[in-house]
Scaffold this motif. Structure first.
Motif, PDB file in Angstrom:
ATOM      1  N   GLU A   1       0.806  -1.228   0.000  1.00 16.26           N
ATOM      2  CA  GLU A   1       0.000   0.000   0.000  1.00 16.26           C
ATOM      3  C   GLU A   1       0.837   1.275   0.000  1.00 16.26           C
ATOM      4  OE1 GLU A   1      -2.488   0.472   3.513  1.00 16.26           O
ATOM      5  OE2 GLU A   1      -1.085  -0.680   4.723  1.00 16.26           O
ATOM      6  N   VAL A   2       2.125   1.166   0.333  1.00 15.21           N
ATOM      7  CA  VAL A   2       2.981   2.357   0.283  1.00 15.21           C
ATOM      8  C   VAL A   2       3.400   2.652  -1.161  1.00 15.21           C
ATOM      9  CG1 VAL A   2       5.165   3.377   1.066  1.00 15.21           C
ATOM     10  CG2 VAL A   2       3.797   1.982   2.641  1.00 15.21           C
ATOM     11  N   CYS A   3       3.688   1.612  -1.904  1.00 12.44           N
ATOM     12  CA  CYS A   3       4.147   1.798  -3.287  1.00 12.44           C
ATOM     13  C   CYS A   3       2.997   1.931  -4.294  1.00 12.44           C
ATOM     14  CB  CYS A   3       5.040   0.628  -3.703  1.00 12.44           C
ATOM     15  SG  CYS A   3       6.564   0.531  -2.719  1.00 12.44           S
ATOM     16  N   TYR A   4       1.827   1.380  -3.927  1.00 12.31           N
ATOM     17  CA  TYR A   4       0.714   1.313  -4.875  1.00 12.31           C
ATOM     18  C   TYR A   4       0.370   2.668  -5.514  1.00 12.31           C
ATOM     19  CZ  TYR A   4      -3.427  -0.924  -6.898  1.00 12.31           C
ATOM     20  OH  TYR A   4      -4.341  -1.446  -7.766  1.00 12.31           O
ATOM     21  N   PRO A   5       0.267   3.744  -4.711  1.00 11.29           N
ATOM     22  CA  PRO A   5      -0.117   5.026  -5.327  1.00 11.29           C
ATOM     23  C   PRO A   5       0.806   5.459  -6.457  1.00 11.29           C
ATOM     24  CG  PRO A   5      -0.303   5.165  -2.946  1.00 11.29           C
ATOM     25  CD  PRO A   5       0.397   3.867  -3.244  1.00 11.29           C
ATOM     26  N   SER A   6       2.085   5.126  -6.369  1.00 12.48           N
ATOM     27  CA  SER A   6       2.994   5.532  -7.449  1.00 12.48           C
ATOM     28  C   SER A   6       2.636   4.841  -8.757  1.00 12.48           C
ATOM     29  CB  SER A   6       4.446   5.213  -7.053  1.00 12.48           C
ATOM     30  OG  SER A   6       4.760   5.873  -5.840  1.00 12.48           O
ATOM     31  N   HIS A   7       2.227   3.576  -8.655  1.00  6.21           N
ATOM     32  CA  HIS A   7       1.773   2.872  -9.864  1.00  6.21           C
ATOM     33  C   HIS A   7       0.566   3.590 -10.476  1.00  6.21           C
ATOM     34  CE1 HIS A   7       4.192  -0.870  -9.506  1.00  6.21           C
ATOM     35  NE2 HIS A   7       4.157  -0.602  -8.211  1.00  6.21           N
ATOM     36  N   VAL A   8      -0.335   4.025  -9.631  1.00 12.24           N
ATOM     37  CA  VAL A   8      -1.556   4.677 -10.114  1.00 12.24           C
ATOM     38  C   VAL A   8      -1.237   6.056 -10.693  1.00 12.24           C
ATOM     39  CG1 VAL A   8      -3.732   5.724  -9.346  1.00 12.24           C
ATOM     40  CG2 VAL A   8      -3.149   3.376  -8.667  1.00 12.24           C
ATOM     41  N   ILE A   9      -0.371   6.795 -10.012  1.00 14.56           N
ATOM     42  CA  ILE A   9      -0.010   8.133 -10.495  1.00 14.56           C
ATOM     43  C   ILE A   9       0.624   8.045 -11.886  1.00 14.56           C
ATOM     44  CG2 ILE A   9       1.585  10.071 -10.087  1.00 14.56           C
ATOM     45  CD1 ILE A   9       0.955   9.665  -7.027  1.00 14.56           C
ATOM     46  N   LEU A  10       1.475   7.051 -12.072  1.00 10.48           N
ATOM     47  CA  LEU A  10       2.073   6.847 -13.398  1.00 10.48           C
ATOM     48  C   LEU A  10       0.985   6.645 -14.462  1.00 10.48           C
ATOM     49  CD1 LEU A  10       4.390   6.203 -15.384  1.00 10.48           C
ATOM     50  CD2 LEU A  10       4.303   3.830 -14.562  1.00 10.48           C
ATOM     51  N   ARG A  11       0.061   5.739 -14.194  1.00 12.30           N
ATOM     52  CA  ARG A  11      -0.981   5.457 -15.176  1.00 12.30           C
ATOM     53  C   ARG A  11      -1.881   6.669 -15.421  1.00 12.30           C
ATOM     54  NH1 ARG A  11       1.037   1.376 -12.859  1.00 12.30           N
ATOM     55  NH2 ARG A  11       0.933  -0.787 -13.594  1.00 12.30           N
ATOM     56  N   TYR A  12      -2.174   7.371 -14.329  1.00 18.09           N
ATOM     57  CA  TYR A  12      -3.014   8.571 -14.445  1.00 18.09           C
ATOM     58  C   TYR A  12      -2.364   9.602 -15.365  1.00 18.09           C
ATOM     59  CZ  TYR A  12      -5.281  12.919 -12.783  1.00 18.09           C
ATOM     60  OH  TYR A  12      -5.934  14.120 -12.683  1.00 18.09           O
ATOM     61  N   ARG A  13      -1.075   9.853 -15.157  1.00 18.35           N
ATOM     62  CA  ARG A  13      -0.359  10.802 -16.014  1.00 18.35           C
ATOM     63  C   ARG A  13      -0.390  10.363 -17.473  1.00 18.35           C
ATOM     64  NH1 ARG A  13       5.321  11.495 -12.758  1.00 18.35           N
ATOM     65  NH2 ARG A  13       4.470  12.538 -10.908  1.00 18.35           N
ATOM     66  N   LEU A  14      -0.098   9.082 -17.669  1.00 15.87           N
ATOM     67  CA  LEU A  14       0.011   8.598 -19.049  1.00 15.87           C
ATOM     68  C   LEU A  14      -1.339   8.591 -19.747  1.00 15.87           C
ATOM     69  CD1 LEU A  14       2.541   5.645 -18.525  1.00 15.87           C
ATOM     70  CD2 LEU A  14       3.030   7.980 -19.351  1.00 15.87           C
ATOM     71  N   GLU A  15      -2.387   8.158 -19.064  1.00 17.62           N
ATOM     72  CA  GLU A  15      -3.676   8.099 -19.763  1.00 17.62           C
ATOM     73  C   GLU A  15      -4.234   9.496 -20.018  1.00 17.62           C
ATOM     74  OE1 GLU A  15      -6.271   5.480 -17.571  1.00 17.62           O
ATOM     75  OE2 GLU A  15      -6.811   6.960 -16.065  1.00 17.62           O
ATOM     76  N   ARG A  16      -3.936  10.438 -19.122  1.00 19.40           N
ATOM     77  CA  ARG A  16      -4.354  11.816 -19.409  1.00 19.40           C
ATOM     78  C   ARG A  16      -3.633  12.338 -20.648  1.00 19.40           C
ATOM     79  NH1 ARG A  16      -4.406  15.948 -14.676  1.00 19.40           N
ATOM     80  NH2 ARG A  16      -5.551  17.164 -16.244  1.00 19.40           N
ATOM     81  N   ALA A  17      -2.349  12.048 -20.744  1.00 15.38           N
ATOM     82  CA  ALA A  17      -1.582  12.505 -21.913  1.00 15.38           C
ATOM     83  C   ALA A  17      -2.100  11.840 -23.188  1.00 15.38           C
ATOM     84  CB  ALA A  17      -0.098  12.201 -21.707  1.00 15.38           C
ATOM     85  N   MET A  18      -2.462  10.546 -23.085  1.00 13.85           N
ATOM     86  CA  MET A  18      -2.978   9.865 -24.277  1.00 13.85           C
ATOM     87  C   MET A  18      -4.319  10.454 -24.701  1.00 13.85           C
ATOM     88  SD  MET A  18      -1.891   5.840 -24.021  1.00 13.85           S
ATOM     89  CE  MET A  18      -2.171   5.557 -22.270  1.00 13.85           C
ATOM     90  N   ILE A  19      -5.206  10.696 -23.741  1.00 12.82           N
ATOM     91  CA  ILE A  19      -6.523  11.259 -24.077  1.00 12.82           C
ATOM     92  C   ILE A  19      -6.375  12.676 -24.637  1.00 12.82           C
ATOM     93  CG2 ILE A  19      -8.749  12.013 -23.096  1.00 12.82           C
ATOM     94  CD1 ILE A  19      -8.437   8.951 -23.458  1.00 12.82           C
ATOM     95  N   ALA A  20      -5.366  13.404 -24.144  1.00  9.79           N
ATOM     96  CA  ALA A  20      -5.116  14.759 -24.667  1.00  9.79           C
ATOM     97  C   ALA A  20      -4.347  14.722 -25.980  1.00  9.79           C
ATOM     98  CB  ALA A  20      -4.346  15.575 -23.637  1.00  9.79           C
ATOM     99  N   ASP A  21      -4.052  13.522 -26.478  1.00  4.36           N
ATOM    100  CA  ASP A  21      -3.280  13.327 -27.708  1.00  4.36           C
ATOM    101  C   ASP A  21      -1.873  13.915 -27.582  1.00  4.36           C
ATOM    102  OD1 ASP A  21      -3.050  12.111 -30.126  1.00  4.36           O
ATOM    103  OD2 ASP A  21      -3.789  13.813 -31.299  1.00  4.36           O
TER     104      ASP A  21
END
Lengths: 496, 496
Positions: free
Chosen positions: A352-372
């Protein structure tokens, strides 16, 4: 017709819910008991009912009916129900049937390609299909964005977390980013100075694991008159509130994952089970969104059932079930096993300490993909860079890198943040619960979860979708969703 | 629209079949795995999908579409498909929605009342509800009779056995009445002179019975990639042709009923499984009717698997499974157990010599009820009289008399004759099969059912509903349905 427009609307949603409930049974059956040869027919059944449900929700007369219902005199819950009905309807009608079908087809194809590509570590074969899917998802996002007056990413997020906005998430994730790396460093340093966790050597017979799971279900007040536990390849919670189907998967080499998996799904199941009985089959009777849903599974798994109190209760059950003894199966070592912090490549295996970093990575990347701003072809590089900066490790390949999750190949963009929002909400709710009733922690120490459930029912479950996630959290904890309780939880568990 | 009317009709029936398939899964789930607390929600799911299926079948544009499809150029199978589509449509549209709903409600209520009344042996409490249900069924019968140009009873019979007519059944049952009583008397006399069957004393562990059932499923070529065996209170065959779900029920005191029950359901399952693959989801791809369906279960249960050849194969499996030995578990005694003839009160426990008398009694009584020549209040007396004249015994009470079956309280009138028509068809088909291929019986003796199935597939299963029951029987056996093969079978098995 003498029946009020609102009453007729309720009737339509009751029937829609029955069809959706039938679909839930078909999905559970596919995953838990269906023989492989039934897949093709099942696919037709699911596709047909999905179209029927969509047609029911988007029927031409619905718009007028909702407008007329709004003119009826409505109680607050009825008004909330109408608002939720309208929200579902807006999402369903925003996109034309051609795009809906194109997305369904492309995500099915991409998901199949992903299975093969991940196994072969062959990102190049996945990339064109994933890009094609992303292009369609972006069409959905921009179309809904125009209609809803939201950003494209928020329009997607709103499907999983109604009312969720990236502006809020940005603030919360920035706060996490401010304290998590340093906190993680201190935890790792501290754990390095302590004796390492001893391995729990198997094998652990499936039959024994099943008995332990049954015992834990009873402890967690899982109602067998309204639910079942079965086995499936990917654990999930399905069914309907009065018949909740949870699944797990047993590996003889390791009982801990299945055990905490059962606890996790039971948290989801208790939420479904506790939804307001008077509003069964109505939009307002549904779970509020994925943040609160994940908060309930994580409240059980990460908060309540990894407390030292519960591990003390659990340890003798484990020894008894598997007929094992010795230091590895003692309470202290089990706590070390369940509290081990170590950055790794795979999100679903993360602590649970490391998990948020995995999510933050995906959040950044999927926002960038949706923004093209990020093309699929550039995903592996962006992934490696992000993993290095967030967790200090670099994936050796794409299989355990940007191809590890099913979400994007399955067409789900905007879902990932709810995992970490849920973890934060879980910490906040558990802190409020244990502060409000000092019988809760002693109960957990004795395997008595009635006090905890007695607090969760009125404060979370029975509110259904009658108000927003933040309103539910504020009423229950005094504050909207924040990072403070999560931070305190991590500091207390890992640094005190 | 460039698609032909016929093609559009097929598309509609494909979707209808998907909904019906979903309903089959929901029914199986209710009986085999659903927790009791899920019943209410499940009831709503089933009711909603049933209405949806009914609406699809009776949609206003269907009449025109079928007329237009009839003008298309059709292959023979397509023409047969259209004819079957029309038959289903005629049954569905004959009755108005009010009567359909009234029947559904009254039969549900009467079935519930029956459970209580049977347990309490209280016919008086059942009678008014059963009479109310009968009145509604008679409305259906007379309405359909007018539309179809049939007698009211035949209009009901036609639902279960398309094309079935009581004039034909009268002749067949009269023939049975001519030889069965005397044949039965001779069998009983003969068995009285032989050593009695030794009791098979239990207990027989459920786990062992399950292993034996699994073994027998393999022997009978049950395809686990397209089916499952589970447990339910009332054994049945459900699901869809590519995912056939059969159930059984284990009693530790007696393994024989479950064992032959599994064989019986496997016969049903093989029929479903063997239906024409090219016509999945179309009316012509369905099983022909209840006579042929029952013929397949009885061909497995009564014909193939009670042959001395199969019992010789089975005996060592039984001894091995239960670790038992001695005379009772020897081949000769097992044959005596499975060939025992003795008139009794209960239809479902009857041997194949006595069974037709149970059916003839019900056939007479339900015809009289539909003709309004027998009131429900007078049923117990008529039942007792009939049992005495047909089987020479008088039921001590109504629970084991006229209240023993679920059919009438469930609203099924016109179903009973298909059990005995099926037994006759089974004898006729098995005689033709073993005459056509002399590898079939030696196969059965070695537990190899491939030759039998190789005959049944093209001669019965793969014909679907492409022609009438009598046409299928005539093509397969040279004759329409008759009593001769059944008589020869009984004489050979019980008197030779």
């Amino acid at each position: 017709m003498s029946t009020s427009a609102y009453a007729r609307l309720e009737d339509r949603f009751r029937r829609l819910s029955a069809v959706q409930g039938a679909l839930a049974v078909l999905h559970w059956d596919s995953a838990a008991v269906m023989p492989a040869g039934g897949a093709e027919t099942r696919g037709e059944q699911i596709a047909t009912l999905t179209v029927i449900a969509h047609d029911m929700l988007t029927a031409p007369e619905m718009a007028d009916l909702m407008d007329m219902a709004a003119a009826d005199e409505l109680e607050p819950w009825q008004a909330a129900n109408l608002a939720e009905a309208r929200r579902q309807w807006r999402h369903a009608t925003a996109i034309g049937p051609d795009l809906v079908e194109a997305i369904a087809r492309q995500s099915h194809e991409t998901e199949l390609a992903w299975r093969t590509a991940r196994a072969a570590n062959d990102f190049a074969s996945l990339a064109p299909r994933l890009q094609a899917l992303l292009d369609l998802v972006r069409q959905v996002a921009t179309t809904k964005a125009d209609i809803f007056g939201l950003s494209p990413y928020d329009a997607l997020l709103d499907e999983y977390e109604p009312g969720g906005r990236s502006a809020t998430i940005d603030v919360l994730f920035a706060e996490l980013g401010d304290f998590l790396p340093e906190l993680r460093g201190r935890v790792i340093e501290r754990q390095a100075a302590l004796p390492p966790a001893l391995a729990l050597d198997g094998p652990f017979a499936v039959e024994d694991q099943r008995r332990l799971a049954d015992r834990i279900l009873d402890v967690l007040q899982f109602d067998r008159n309204h639910g079942r536990l079965d086995v499936s390849h990917h654990p999930f919670t399905g069914g309907v509130p009065d018949d909740v189907r949870i699944t797990t998967r047993y590996a003889t080499s390791d009982f801990t994952r299945s055990l905490m998996g059962v606890v996790h799904e039971t948290g989801h199941a208790q939420y479904e089970r506790g939804l307001p009985v008077a509003w069964r089959g109505q939009p307002v009777g549904n779970a509020r969104g994925m943040t609160l849903h994940e908060s309930q599974s994580l409240l059980f798994e990460m908060q309540a059932c990894r407390t030292p109190e519960f591990i003390r209760f659990l340890a003798p059950l484990i020894r008894e079930t598997f007929g094992r003894d010795g230091e590895a199966f003692g309470e202290a070592n089990l706590r070390r096993v369940y509290h081990r912090v170590s950055p790794g490549l795979i999100r679903v295996d993360a602590d649970e300490v490391c998990y948020p970093s995995h999510v933050i990575l995906r959040y950044r990347l999927e926002r960038a993909m949706i923004a093209d701003e990020l093309r699929v072809a550039d995903l592996p590089g962006a992934w490696a860079e992000g993993m290095q900066s967030l967790l200090g490790i670099t994936p050796p390949d794409d299989a355990d890198g940007c191809m590890q999750d099913i979400h994007w190949p399955g067409g789900s963009f905007g879902y990932f943040p709810t995992y970490t929002l849920g973890a934060m909400a879980a910490a906040q709710l558990f802190a409020a619960a244990t502060a409000a009733d000092d019988a809760i922690l002693p109960g957990i120490a004795e395997g008595d979860f009635k006090p905890l459930l007695a607090w969760l029912r009125p404060n979370v479950h029975e509110k259904g979708s009658s108000r927003t996630t933040d309103d539910i959290l504020t009423e229950a904890t005094g504050l909207p969703l924040g990072t403070a309780a999560f931070r305190r939880h991590l500091e207390r568990r890992y640094l005190d």
